[in-house]
Enzyme design. Structure first.
Site, PDB file in Angstrom:
ATOM      1  N   HIS A 103     -15.949 -36.275 -49.889  1.00 19.10           N
ATOM      2  CA  HIS A 103     -14.579 -36.536 -49.431  1.00 19.10           C
ATOM      3  C   HIS A 103     -13.852 -37.334 -50.510  1.00 19.10           C
ATOM      4  CE1 HIS A 103     -11.797 -37.907 -45.880  1.00 19.10           C
ATOM      5  NE2 HIS A 103     -11.120 -37.702 -47.007  1.00 19.10           N
ATOM      6  N   GLU A 154      -8.676 -39.372 -37.899  1.00 21.75           N
ATOM      7  CA  GLU A 154      -8.217 -40.544 -38.658  1.00 21.75           C
ATOM      8  C   GLU A 154      -6.786 -40.802 -38.192  1.00 21.75           C
ATOM      9  OE1 GLU A 154      -6.441 -39.750 -42.291  1.00 21.75           O
ATOM     10  OE2 GLU A 154      -6.944 -41.629 -43.294  1.00 21.75           O
TER      11      GLU A 154
END
Ligand code: ADE
Ligand code: ZN
Length: 338
Positions: free
Chosen positions: A18, A201
């Site tokens: 990521h 998120e």
């Protein structure tokens, strides 16, 4: 056993899954490009440009900084810069996202942009830096037609450096978009591309449900807000979904007030398949080895847990299979010392 040092973690084979090119290159590169192109800095002193209150402020900064690179050479130099950073952190393999929507001043069509990013990565690998493969990211702001057009280009190019389709952006601004993008992800899967999605998120658990049920991804970028729904956590464990977690990014962008209050330990303890990542090591001014060392200090994780995190990063990656087998064997044989 003594504490685990950054030096030890640098030697540990591992993948970073990521990481965005959009925020992964060096702060100095951004300042140099602004000067080269005669663009005034957004704030003075330059360091002030790298303080954000939240995700939206950060994404606004990205829109500014990524308007700086204009030609293939400037873009390639930034992807080269990321591969070099990865080499310095001892990262054996990277799945790097790039989100073309931000790079508004690039003078050419999408295929030239992708080819420029890829050429910087290829040059870096030829110079001895570790392999970095690309995930081309559509934005949650895109229409379905725009997203299909990005995928059309990816499929027409069949570039060997392009491993996956990704999606990112601020879900809190646009709401639920799983239905809009499900057909695009279905086409990418059918064409044999890897797929991955940011969720959990700027969205809550519902974003993660949509990512696994509608986009049908096995890899969720962040996914940390899954902890708010115990049934979802059970489902993630059951299906072996990978969560590519970035603790410092979440603290920096205001999702959690501190490392201590970050839910990564709860997710690991529940049996979720978690990997550790920086999200944007260059702009966030953190390294992957710092993430591992800090996690071991804050969560009390032993070398066994760090070895498992490294193993999971390689298992979840889109890396070529022979390299995967080689890295897993090297991780198993790694000596953390005493
Ligand atoms: N794009 C780049 N960084 C991101 C983040 N932290 N969340 C969503 N989209 C992003
Ligand atoms: Zn991200």
């Amino acid at each position: 056993m003594g504490s685990i040092t950054a030096d030890t973690v640098r030697r540990l084979p591992k993948a970073e899954l990521h990481l965005h090119l959009d925020s992964g290159f060096e702060v100095e590169d951004a300042v140099r490009l602004a000067t080269e192109n005669g663009v005034p800095l957004l704030k003075e002193p330059p360091d002030a440009m790298f303080d954000w209150e939240d995700l939206q402020e950060f994404l606004t900064f990205l829109d500014w900084v990524l308007c700086l690179p204009r030609d293939a050479e400037q873009v390639a130099s930034l992807s080269y810069s990321v591969a070099r950073r990865q080499g310095r952190s001892g990262v054996s393999y990277t799945d790097l996202m790039v989100s073309p929507i931000h790079w508004k001043n690039f003078d050419g069509p999408l295929e030239e942009f992708i080819a420029a990013v890829a050429s910087g990565l290829e040059d870096a690998e030829r110079d001895g830096y570790p392999p970095v493969y690309l995930s081309i990211s559509i934005s949650r702001k895109h229409s379905r037609a725009e997203a299909h057009a990005v995928l059309d280009t990816m499929l027409a190019m069949q570039h060997p450096r392009v491993a996956a389709l990704s999606i990112d952006g601020n879900e809190a601004l646009v709401g639920r978009t799983g239905d809009r993008f499900a057909p695009v992800f279905k086409r990418a899967r059918a064409a044999g591309l890897g797929i991955r999605a940011h969720a959990g998120e700027s969205s809550g658990p519902e974003g993660v449900w949509d990512a696994i049920d509608l986009l049908k991804t096995q890899r969720v970028d962040h996914g940390v807000r899954s902890v708010e729904d115990p049934e979802l956590v059970e489902e993630l464990v059951e299906r072996g979904i990978f969560l590519n977690v970035c603790p410092w990014s979440n603290v920096l962008l205001g999702l959690y007030p501190s490392r201590e209050s970050h839910p990564i330990r709860t997710l690991v303890d529940a049996g979720a398949r978690v990997t550790l990542n920086t999200d944007g090591s260059g702009f966030y001014r953190i390294t992957l080895e710092d993430e591992y060392v800090t996690a071991s200090e804050v969560y009390g994780w032993s070398s066994d847990v760090l070895r498992q995190l490294a193993r999971t990063s390689v298992e979840a990656s889109f890396c070529p299979d022979p390299l995967r087998a080689e890295l897993l064997a090297a991780i198993d044989a790694f000596d953390f010392g005493s």
